[in-house]
Every structure is written in C-alpha cells, then in structure tokens.
Design a protein around this motif. Structure first.
Motif, PDB file in Angstrom:
ATOM      1  N   GLU A   1      68.801  39.221 117.000  1.00 60.19           N
ATOM      2  CA  GLU A   1      70.061  38.761 117.859  1.00 60.19           C
ATOM      3  C   GLU A   1      71.221  37.944 117.018  1.00 60.19           C
ATOM      4  OE1 GLU A   1      67.991  39.397 122.182  1.00 60.19           O
ATOM      5  OE2 GLU A   1      68.841  37.441 121.569  1.00 60.19           O
ATOM      6  N   ARG A   2      70.615  37.127 116.378  1.00 55.36           N
ATOM      7  CA  ARG A   2      71.497  36.076 115.493  1.00 55.36           C
ATOM      8  C   ARG A   2      71.977  36.880 114.287  1.00 55.36           C
ATOM      9  NH1 ARG A   2      69.745  30.496 113.612  1.00 55.36           N
ATOM     10  NH2 ARG A   2      68.408  31.784 112.084  1.00 55.36           N
ATOM     11  N   LEU A   3      71.460  37.478 113.730  1.00 57.91           N
ATOM     12  CA  LEU A   3      72.131  38.505 112.625  1.00 57.91           C
ATOM     13  C   LEU A   3      73.064  39.196 113.158  1.00 57.91           C
ATOM     14  CD1 LEU A   3      71.541  39.658 109.772  1.00 57.91           C
ATOM     15  CD2 LEU A   3      69.991  41.085 110.769  1.00 57.91           C
TER      16      LEU A   3
ATOM     17  N   THR B   1      76.624  16.416 113.089  1.00 57.52           N
ATOM     18  CA  THR B   1      76.564  17.810 113.349  1.00 57.52           C
ATOM     19  C   THR B   1      75.074  18.574 113.262  1.00 57.52           C
ATOM     20  OG1 THR B   1      77.144  18.207 110.926  1.00 57.52           O
ATOM     21  CG2 THR B   1      79.006  18.402 112.738  1.00 57.52           C
ATOM     22  N   GLU B   2      74.720  18.732 111.850  1.00 58.92           N
ATOM     23  CA  GLU B   2      73.322  18.928 111.574  1.00 58.92           C
ATOM     24  C   GLU B   2      72.617  18.663 110.147  1.00 58.92           C
ATOM     25  OE1 GLU B   2      73.058  23.480 111.912  1.00 58.92           O
ATOM     26  OE2 GLU B   2      75.003  23.513 110.918  1.00 58.92           O
ATOM     27  N   GLY B   3      71.775  19.133 109.646  1.00 59.88           N
ATOM     28  CA  GLY B   3      71.072  19.034 108.383  1.00 59.88           C
ATOM     29  C   GLY B   3      71.723  20.090 107.555  1.00 59.88           C
TER      30      GLY B   3
ATOM     31  N   VAL C   1      67.140  28.989 115.653  1.00 60.56           N
ATOM     32  CA  VAL C   1      66.142  29.642 116.654  1.00 60.56           C
ATOM     33  C   VAL C   1      65.075  28.730 116.888  1.00 60.56           C
ATOM     34  CG1 VAL C   1      64.312  31.365 116.629  1.00 60.56           C
ATOM     35  CG2 VAL C   1      66.669  31.852 115.885  1.00 60.56           C
ATOM     36  N   THR C   2      64.783  27.924 115.869  1.00 58.17           N
ATOM     37  CA  THR C   2      63.604  26.773 116.209  1.00 58.17           C
ATOM     38  C   THR C   2      63.927  25.650 117.110  1.00 58.17           C
ATOM     39  OG1 THR C   2      63.344  27.197 113.684  1.00 58.17           O
ATOM     40  CG2 THR C   2      62.006  25.197 114.777  1.00 58.17           C
ATOM     41  N   ARG C   3      65.265  25.237 116.846  1.00 58.18           N
ATOM     42  CA  ARG C   3      66.110  24.107 117.962  1.00 58.18           C
ATOM     43  C   ARG C   3      65.850  24.736 119.269  1.00 58.18           C
ATOM     44  NH1 ARG C   3      70.638  24.477 120.673  1.00 58.18           N
ATOM     45  NH2 ARG C   3      72.046  22.450 121.238  1.00 58.18           N
TER      46      ARG C   3
HETATM   47  C1  LIG Z   1      72.667  24.951 108.313  1.00 53.17           C
HETATM   48  C2  LIG Z   1      71.514  25.172 109.103  1.00 53.17           C
HETATM   49  N1  LIG Z   1      71.294  24.470 110.483  1.00 53.17           N
HETATM   50  C3  LIG Z   1      70.172  24.802 111.180  1.00 53.17           C
HETATM   51  C4  LIG Z   1      69.006  25.793 110.499  1.00 53.17           C
HETATM   52  C5  LIG Z   1      67.760  26.032 111.323  1.00 53.17           C
HETATM   53  O1  LIG Z   1      68.093  27.222 111.946  1.00 53.17           O
HETATM   54  P1  LIG Z   1      66.595  28.295 112.190  1.00 53.17           P
HETATM   55  O2  LIG Z   1      65.755  27.411 113.217  1.00 53.17           O
HETATM   56  O3  LIG Z   1      66.834  29.476 112.902  1.00 53.17           O
HETATM   57  O4  LIG Z   1      65.904  28.492 111.205  1.00 53.17           O
HETATM   58  C6  LIG Z   1      69.104  26.304 109.256  1.00 53.17           C
HETATM   59  C7  LIG Z   1      68.068  27.118 108.616  1.00 53.17           C
HETATM   60  O5  LIG Z   1      68.039  27.315 107.575  1.00 53.17           O
HETATM   61  C8  LIG Z   1      70.441  25.978 108.550  1.00 53.17           C
HETATM   62  O6  LIG Z   1      70.610  26.475 107.232  1.00 53.17           O
END
Ligand SMILES: Cc1ncc(COP(=O)(O)O)c(C=O)c1O
Length: 295
Positions: free
Chosen positions: A50-52, A180-182, A208-210
């Motif tokens: 879905e994200r793709l 924001t995020e990593g 998706v993991t979040r």
């Molecule tokens: C910038 C960024 N944020 C968050 C994520 C985590 O996403 P997911 O849990 O869908 O792998 C990733 C995964 O590579 C990422 O590159």
C-alpha cells in the motif's frame, strides 16, 4: 550468490545491468520499499505494498503490478533465495521512472524499471539487547516530502555517515527544534508516562514498523500519543527507540554522549520488543501478554 528480480527475470544479482540512462540512476527519480520476511513468510506485506502504491502515485510513476502480482513475484524471489543459513530476508524493491534520454521532465513512453533483491535480517545481537545503541542528533536537511519513500536519500546518507563517524547507530533528525525521525528509522520515546512519537506529517515517513509497534503498545495497555516532540523533550526521555523493517525496534541508550534514562534498554522496550518478536511469522507460541499501564 543471491538471486534478484529485474524487469521480468530472475537472475544472479551480479548479472543485473542497469542503463546509465535510467532515471533512477540519473535523477534519483524512483521509489522503493524494504519488506521483511521471516522463515520464508512476509511480515506486513499488504502495508508495504500500500505504501509503495502511495509513493508511486505521489511521484506519478505508473505502478507496474497490482498487489496480487507483486505478492506472487516477491514470493518467487524468496523461494529462489531459500537458504536455511539465512531464514530471514529483507527484500529491497525499487521502481524507477525508466530509461530515457536525459531531460528533467517526464519522458513520454518510458517503462518503469523494476529491481528486487534480498539481504539477510540477523537476530538482534545480545550486546544490543542488553546495552542498546548510541545515537546522535542532527539538523534535518531533507526535502519537504519525506512521507514519500523516494530513493533520493543524499541528506539521509550524510546524516547516517556523521553518526557512523561518531560511533553511533543512527542520526536522529530535528527540524526547527522539533523531532522528525531518524536517517533511516522512525523515533519513539517514553516520556512522562506515555509512548510518544511525532505525528504523520510530510517530514516523517509513515513507517510500517512504527504503526505496528504503536498498535502493539496500545494492545499492551500503554498510553500512546502521536504529537510534536521538542528537542528538549527528546533529551528528557526515559527511553528512546528506533523502528524500521530490518532493524525492528532498537533501544537507544546514549544520545549525544549522554545516557538515556538508566543507560540500559528500558522496561517498555522489553515488553514491546517481546510482543513484536511474538507477532512475527514463525514465532514460537507466544507468552501471555504482559499488561502495560502508565509508563
Ligand atoms: C527515513 C525513514 N524513516 C522511517 C523508516 C522506517 O520505515 P519502516 O518501518 O516502514 O521500515 C525508514 C526505513 O528505512 C526510513 O528510511
């Protein structure tokens, strides 16, 4: 030698040849997914597909396959790479706008280029389970659409490299004093009795993991808040976690050289990490869930 999928064929990864005129190569004009599998079974495949679809639509690349065709293609890729020595595999999947003479504007008739390849997912090393990892903070210098999983990742690469050079596992990004995020992960905190993470905005990838981790925490009874997090709050957190499909849930125990909480992976991480392990395909019959409550 691992087997890749490339434009309709399964072949050794080393034999894949990508055109220098591919727009993924020239412009980073492409999107990607990383999808985990355990013991030959995908985890959260529907959510990744879905994200793709959302990423492709956002940059106006035609999705070459529907979900059923993607699932069959990726299942075949796992079968081609089945190896008892590496039962857990992450599939990296990239779709570019295709091959065309170099010009920034979209080409009229390019066919999307499709590449999928695998790499092993290793269990969390004991040292990280007991000691956690270090992270640094850094300025978020990425573009304004980080909610699209695009391969245009130069700012992420530079941020991760700074972390690596400082002996840290991740760079945690701040924009205007807000988390924001990593560089390649989402960030969650245990703060004032709640599990807190920034809301889904254009500066954050909808991990998706979040999403799965927030659901598991709610099921365990922990209060969850998706709200803005300031740099100051990040520094005060009792626990900090990084989530991603291949690194799962990593406990951060040092941030910019200072201990986080007690300097060890915290009790909420222990509970949610265990629940996550039990939710994965092929997990042994799970223990009854530990109840959560205020954290
Ligand atoms: C910038 C960024 N944020 C968050 C994520 C985590 O996403 P997911 O849990 O869908 O792998 C990733 C995964 O590579 C990422 O590159």
């Amino acid at each position: 030698m691992s087997i890749a999928y490339f434009n309709g064929a399964y072949l050794p990864l080393e034999e894949v040849r990508i055109s220098p005129l591919d727009r993924g190569f020239l412009f980073g004009d492409s999107v990607y997914e990383v999808i985990p599998s355990y013991a030959g079974e995908f985890f959260l495949l529907t959510e990744h597909l879905e994200r793709l679809q959302r990423s492709l639509a956002a940059v106006r690349i035609r999705n070459p396959y529907d979900a059923g065709a993607w699932s069959a293609l990726l299942a075949e890729l796992l079968a081609c790479n089945a190896d008892p020595a590496t039962p857990d595999l992450g599939v990296y999947l990239q779709v570019t706008r295709g091959v065309a003479p170099r010009d920034h504007a979209f080409p009229a008739n390019a066919q999307p280029t499709i590449l999928a390849m695998v790499s092993p997912i290793r269990p969390l090393p004991d040292r990280i389970r007991t000691e956690g990892v270090a992270a640094i903070t850094g300025e978020d210098r990425r573009w304004g659409h980080c909610d699209i999983k695009a391969t245009t990742l130069l700012a992420n690469v530079l941020a991760r490299q700074s972390a690596t050079e400082q002996g840290a596992a991740e760079a945690i990004l701040l924009r205007d004093g807000q988390l924001t995020e990593g560089a390649a992960s989402n960030v969650l905190l245990v703060l004032d009795g709640q599990l807190v993470t920034p809301p889904l905005e254009p500066s954050v990838l909808p991990g998706v993991t979040r999403s799965r981790v927030l659901d598991l925490a709610r099921e365990l009874g922990y209060p969850v808040a998706e709200r803005p997090v300031s740099e100051n709050e990040l520094a005060q957190a009792a626990e900090i976690w990084l989530t991603s499909s291949t690194r799962e849930i990593l406990p951060v125990t040092r941030l910019d050289e200072r201990a986080v909480g007690g300097g060890r992976p915290g009790p909420v991480w222990q509970a949610v990490h265990t629940a996550y392990q039990n939710a994965k395909p092929g997990a042994p019959a799970s223990e009854p869930m530990q109840s959560g409550g205020a954290v």
